[in-house]
Design an enzyme around this catalytic site. Sequence first.
Site, PDB file in Angstrom:
ATOM      1  N   ASN A 107     -54.560   3.154 -41.359  1.00 32.28           N
ATOM      2  CA  ASN A 107     -53.450   3.568 -40.507  1.00 32.28           C
ATOM      3  C   ASN A 107     -52.161   2.970 -41.043  1.00 32.28           C
ATOM      4  OD1 ASN A 107     -55.142   4.923 -38.747  1.00 32.28           O
ATOM      5  ND2 ASN A 107     -55.156   3.310 -37.212  1.00 32.28           N
TER       6      ASN A 107
ATOM      7  N   ARG B 204     -60.416   7.122 -38.684  1.00 29.51           N
ATOM      8  CA  ARG B 204     -60.977   6.255 -39.728  1.00 29.51           C
ATOM      9  C   ARG B 204     -62.505   6.224 -39.651  1.00 29.51           C
ATOM     10  NH1 ARG B 204     -57.836   0.913 -38.716  1.00 29.51           N
ATOM     11  NH2 ARG B 204     -58.202   1.685 -36.622  1.00 29.51           N
TER      12      ARG B 204
END
Length: 90
Positions: free
Chosen positions: A37, A19
């Site tokens: 996620n 990320r």
Amino acid sequence: MKVRYHYVLTGRVQGVGFRWKATHLAESLGITGWVRNEWDGSVEMELQGEEELQDRMLADFRRDRYIEIDRVERTKIEVLEDERYFDVRF
């Protein structure tokens, strides 16, 4: 030409800075959208920008020594005209 795709990526994509790297790459390439996620270990994201730049972003992930993408699902979706940033969603 600006396009938007929804992605689901599987493999070693959580716990490896995915990320953070997505945010850094998107900002450097002028891509908007989001990443998060998922409970099953996958990563979901939407990217909006030139298709060539999105492809470059995915190629950069594949060169990372910690991230290992086994599968990419990509679906073209409608462009969001008012989107200006790339976000990490939780």
